[in-house]
Design a protein around this motif. Structure first.
Motif, PDB file in Angstrom:
ATOM      1  N   PHE A  99      37.545  29.854  41.473  1.00 41.36           N
ATOM      2  CA  PHE A  99      37.875  30.372  42.798  1.00 41.36           C
ATOM      3  C   PHE A  99      36.654  30.164  43.692  1.00 41.36           C
ATOM      4  O   PHE A  99      35.545  30.589  43.333  1.00 41.36           O
ATOM      5  CB  PHE A  99      38.226  31.855  42.740  1.00 41.36           C
ATOM      6  N   SER A 100      36.848  29.544  44.844  1.00 43.78           N
ATOM      7  CA  SER A 100      35.754  29.290  45.783  1.00 43.78           C
ATOM      8  C   SER A 100      36.148  29.773  47.166  1.00 43.78           C
ATOM      9  O   SER A 100      37.298  29.618  47.579  1.00 43.78           O
ATOM     10  CB  SER A 100      35.413  27.796  45.834  1.00 43.78           C
ATOM     11  N   VAL A 101      35.187  30.363  47.884  1.00 39.25           N
ATOM     12  CA  VAL A 101      35.468  30.884  49.225  1.00 39.25           C
ATOM     13  C   VAL A 101      34.342  30.521  50.188  1.00 39.25           C
ATOM     14  O   VAL A 101      33.197  30.288  49.780  1.00 39.25           O
ATOM     15  CB  VAL A 101      35.640  32.424  49.221  1.00 39.25           C
ATOM     16  N   THR A 102      34.673  30.504  51.471  1.00 35.12           N
ATOM     17  CA  THR A 102      33.690  30.353  52.536  1.00 35.12           C
ATOM     18  C   THR A 102      34.049  31.327  53.655  1.00 35.12           C
ATOM     19  O   THR A 102      35.201  31.747  53.773  1.00 35.12           O
ATOM     20  CB  THR A 102      33.658  28.921  53.105  1.00 35.12           C
ATOM     21  N   GLY A 103      33.069  31.662  54.464  1.00 33.36           N
ATOM     22  CA  GLY A 103      33.314  32.573  55.580  1.00 33.36           C
ATOM     23  C   GLY A 103      32.056  32.765  56.391  1.00 33.36           C
ATOM     24  O   GLY A 103      31.082  32.010  56.252  1.00 33.36           O
ATOM     25  N   THR A 104      32.052  33.786  57.249  1.00 34.34           N
ATOM     26  CA  THR A 104      30.898  34.092  58.102  1.00 34.34           C
ATOM     27  C   THR A 104      30.654  35.594  58.087  1.00 34.34           C
ATOM     28  O   THR A 104      31.594  36.391  58.183  1.00 34.34           O
ATOM     29  CB  THR A 104      31.140  33.634  59.545  1.00 34.34           C
ATOM     30  N   ASN A 105      29.393  35.971  57.941  1.00 37.64           N
ATOM     31  CA  ASN A 105      29.001  37.369  58.032  1.00 37.64           C
ATOM     32  C   ASN A 105      28.858  37.714  59.514  1.00 37.64           C
ATOM     33  O   ASN A 105      27.953  37.222  60.194  1.00 37.64           O
ATOM     34  CB  ASN A 105      27.677  37.591  57.301  1.00 37.64           C
ATOM     35  N   SER A 133      30.728  31.223  48.205  1.00 35.14           N
ATOM     36  CA  SER A 133      30.546  31.670  46.817  1.00 35.14           C
ATOM     37  C   SER A 133      31.660  31.114  45.936  1.00 35.14           C
ATOM     38  O   SER A 133      32.696  30.662  46.431  1.00 35.14           O
ATOM     39  CB  SER A 133      30.539  33.202  46.734  1.00 35.14           C
ATOM     40  N   SER A 134      31.439  31.180  44.642  1.00 31.98           N
ATOM     41  CA  SER A 134      32.464  30.756  43.687  1.00 31.98           C
ATOM     42  C   SER A 134      32.345  31.570  42.410  1.00 31.98           C
ATOM     43  O   SER A 134      31.291  32.151  42.117  1.00 31.98           O
ATOM     44  CB  SER A 134      32.328  29.265  43.358  1.00 31.98           C
ATOM     45  N   VAL A 135      33.443  31.597  41.667  1.00 29.12           N
ATOM     46  CA  VAL A 135      33.433  32.223  40.347  1.00 29.12           C
ATOM     47  C   VAL A 135      34.283  31.372  39.422  1.00 29.12           C
ATOM     48  O   VAL A 135      35.343  30.876  39.806  1.00 29.12           O
ATOM     49  CB  VAL A 135      33.944  33.685  40.395  1.00 29.12           C
ATOM     50  N   VAL A 136      33.791  31.180  38.208  1.00 23.76           N
ATOM     51  CA  VAL A 136      34.513  30.421  37.186  1.00 23.76           C
ATOM     52  C   VAL A 136      34.796  31.346  36.003  1.00 23.76           C
ATOM     53  O   VAL A 136      33.872  31.956  35.449  1.00 23.76           O
ATOM     54  CB  VAL A 136      33.708  29.194  36.711  1.00 23.76           C
ATOM     55  N   PHE A 137      36.073  31.442  35.640  1.00 21.52           N
ATOM     56  CA  PHE A 137      36.495  32.195  34.453  1.00 21.52           C
ATOM     57  C   PHE A 137      36.804  31.180  33.361  1.00 21.52           C
ATOM     58  O   PHE A 137      37.575  30.235  33.590  1.00 21.52           O
ATOM     59  CB  PHE A 137      37.739  33.026  34.746  1.00 21.52           C
ATOM     60  N   ASP A 138      36.228  31.367  32.187  1.00 18.38           N
ATOM     61  CA  ASP A 138      36.430  30.432  31.083  1.00 18.38           C
ATOM     62  C   ASP A 138      36.690  31.215  29.803  1.00 18.38           C
ATOM     63  O   ASP A 138      35.958  32.157  29.492  1.00 18.38           O
ATOM     64  CB  ASP A 138      35.199  29.539  30.913  1.00 18.38           C
ATOM     65  N   ASP A 139      37.736  30.836  29.062  1.00 16.53           N
ATOM     66  CA  ASP A 139      38.082  31.601  27.860  1.00 16.53           C
ATOM     67  C   ASP A 139      37.789  30.887  26.552  1.00 16.53           C
ATOM     68  O   ASP A 139      38.160  31.384  25.482  1.00 16.53           O
ATOM     69  CB  ASP A 139      39.556  32.021  27.898  1.00 16.53           C
ATOM     70  N   LEU A 140      37.110  29.719  26.590  1.00 14.15           N
ATOM     71  CA  LEU A 140      36.814  29.035  25.336  1.00 14.15           C
ATOM     72  C   LEU A 140      35.339  28.711  25.133  1.00 14.15           C
ATOM     73  O   LEU A 140      34.976  28.229  24.071  1.00 14.15           O
ATOM     74  CB  LEU A 140      37.644  27.741  25.231  1.00 14.15           C
ATOM     75  N   LEU A 141      34.501  28.957  26.117  1.00  8.72           N
ATOM     76  CA  LEU A 141      33.064  28.778  25.891  1.00  8.72           C
ATOM     77  C   LEU A 141      32.597  29.706  24.782  1.00  8.72           C
ATOM     78  O   LEU A 141      31.756  29.348  23.959  1.00  8.72           O
ATOM     79  CB  LEU A 141      32.287  29.076  27.175  1.00  8.72           C
ATOM     80  N   LEU A 158      29.288  33.626  38.177  1.00  9.59           N
ATOM     81  CA  LEU A 158      29.384  34.009  39.585  1.00  9.59           C
ATOM     82  C   LEU A 158      28.226  33.370  40.348  1.00  9.59           C
ATOM     83  O   LEU A 158      27.065  33.518  39.958  1.00  9.59           O
ATOM     84  CB  LEU A 158      29.338  35.534  39.696  1.00  9.59           C
ATOM     85  N   THR A 159      28.542  32.693  41.449  1.00 10.33           N
ATOM     86  CA  THR A 159      27.551  31.894  42.173  1.00 10.33           C
ATOM     87  C   THR A 159      27.581  32.185  43.670  1.00 10.33           C
ATOM     88  O   THR A 159      28.661  32.282  44.262  1.00 10.33           O
ATOM     89  CB  THR A 159      27.801  30.392  41.955  1.00 10.33           C
ATOM     90  N   ASN A 160      26.400  32.321  44.272  1.00 10.40           N
ATOM     91  CA  ASN A 160      26.248  32.381  45.726  1.00 10.40           C
ATOM     92  C   ASN A 160      25.593  31.072  46.164  1.00 10.40           C
ATOM     93  O   ASN A 160      24.548  30.689  45.627  1.00 10.40           O
ATOM     94  CB  ASN A 160      25.379  33.575  46.143  1.00 10.40           C
ATOM     95  N   ARG A 216      38.336  38.861  44.711  1.00  7.67           N
ATOM     96  CA  ARG A 216      37.626  39.362  45.896  1.00  7.67           C
ATOM     97  C   ARG A 216      36.123  39.240  45.687  1.00  7.67           C
ATOM     98  O   ARG A 216      35.575  39.767  44.720  1.00  7.67           O
ATOM     99  CB  ARG A 216      37.988  40.816  46.169  1.00  7.67           C
ATOM    100  N   PHE A 217      35.454  38.544  46.598  1.00  6.00           N
ATOM    101  CA  PHE A 217      33.997  38.426  46.605  1.00  6.00           C
ATOM    102  C   PHE A 217      33.452  39.473  47.571  1.00  6.00           C
ATOM    103  O   PHE A 217      33.812  39.485  48.746  1.00  6.00           O
ATOM    104  CB  PHE A 217      33.564  37.032  47.053  1.00  6.00           C
ATOM    105  N   GLN A 218      32.584  40.349  47.066  1.00  9.09           N
ATOM    106  CA  GLN A 218      32.045  41.427  47.883  1.00  9.09           C
ATOM    107  C   GLN A 218      30.549  41.219  48.113  1.00  9.09           C
ATOM    108  O   GLN A 218      29.787  40.970  47.179  1.00  9.09           O
ATOM    109  CB  GLN A 218      32.267  42.783  47.194  1.00  9.09           C
TER     110      GLN A 218
END
Length: 272
Positions: A38-44, A53-61, A70-72, A214-216
């Motif tokens: 999941f990747s998002v962009t926006g403005t503060n 930001s982005s987040v990767v969910f992986d179930d086999l690593l 989780l990445t900024n 949701r990225f907070q």
């Protein structure tokens, strides 16, 4: 039959049995890795800075576990630019997960300028700096957060047992802007990304059912947040099948191995 010849026949038999073993192993299937990104962009609106930001969910690593990266991807100027939490839903039976690992390749501080590598975010000088929360409440984790699962470094009235006085500390940044304020310059932050491992995945877990992420940012739910409803599912193609003998060839190899062993055994009895 001479002893060297008997050894030669036995050697052929061993080779045949080894070939059969290779055929058997090559026919074993391997599971394909799967992930949701999941990747998002926006403005503060407060700092006027871009957010990404982005987040990767992986179930086999880590088999039987969920790995979350989780990445900024943006520099920061104020605490509300700092990525401090991520929340998500799972469209399946409730998951009983536990946070067992939280690591950062690098933790950085601007003033004084320091860098610490390979940081355990569950055991820093201030104690645990990231936590996991979940709920079976249909309304979500708390008023204003409808998702059922989350990871965070700011308490937000959701995450318990987090150390330190500055809730923004150990949030995720990708560097400092030239106009970074004092709380940002004096804080300790995860540089770029953090990786979390959650145990307790059921055998029927379906990673494609993760959604509504949701990225907070910042230390209050009223500060910037961006929701991404759908992610990108990825499963790499399976490796090309290995070339194996036809069934008739495999059977012939087996018969030859058995026959060769019988010949060696019979001749050994005659010689004795």
């Amino acid at each position: 039959m001479s002893q060297p010849y008997s050894k030669k026949i036995a050697g052929y038999a061993v080779c045949c049995m080894s070939a059969l073993a290779v055929v058997t192993v090559s026919q074993m299937s391997q599971a394909d890795a799967a992930s949701m990104t999941f990747s998002v962009t926006g403005t503060n609106s407060a700092s006027k800075n871009a957010l990404a930001s982005s987040v990767v969910f992986d179930d086999l690593l880590n088999p039987g576990k969920l790995t979350v990266t989780l990445t900024n991807m943006k520099n920061v100027s104020v605490p509300s630019d700092v990525l401090t939490s991520v929340f998500w839903d799972y469209a399946g039976s409730p998951l009983n997960l536990s946070l067992i690992s939280a690591t950062a390749a690098t933790v950085t501080q601007n003033n004084p300028s320091t860098t610490t590598n390979n940081v355990n975010l569950l055991n820093t000088p201030n104690g645990k700096e990231w936590a996991f929360a979940s709920t079976t409440n249909s309304a979500g984790l708390t008023n204003g957060v409808t998702q059922d699962y989350g990871l965070g470094t700011a308490g937000l009235g959701i995450f318990q047992g987090i150390g330190g006085q500055q809730q923004v500390n150990y949030g995720i940044i990708d560097g400092y802007n030239a106009n970074a304020n004092s709380p940002v310059k004096g804080g300790s932050f995860v540089d770029n990304s953090a990786t979390f491992v959650l145990s307790g995945l059921p055998t029927n877990f379906d990673i494609s059912k993760i959604g509504s992420v949701r990225f907070q940012y910042g230390t209050a739910l009223s500060e910037p947040s961006i929701i991404k409803a759908q992610g990108t599912y990825y499963s790499p193609p399976p490796p090309p099948p290995k070339k194996v003998p036809e069934p008739e060839t495999t059977a012939a190899l087996g018969l030859f191995a058995v026959g060769a062993l019988k010949v060696v055994r019979k001749k050994s009895l005659v010689v004795a």
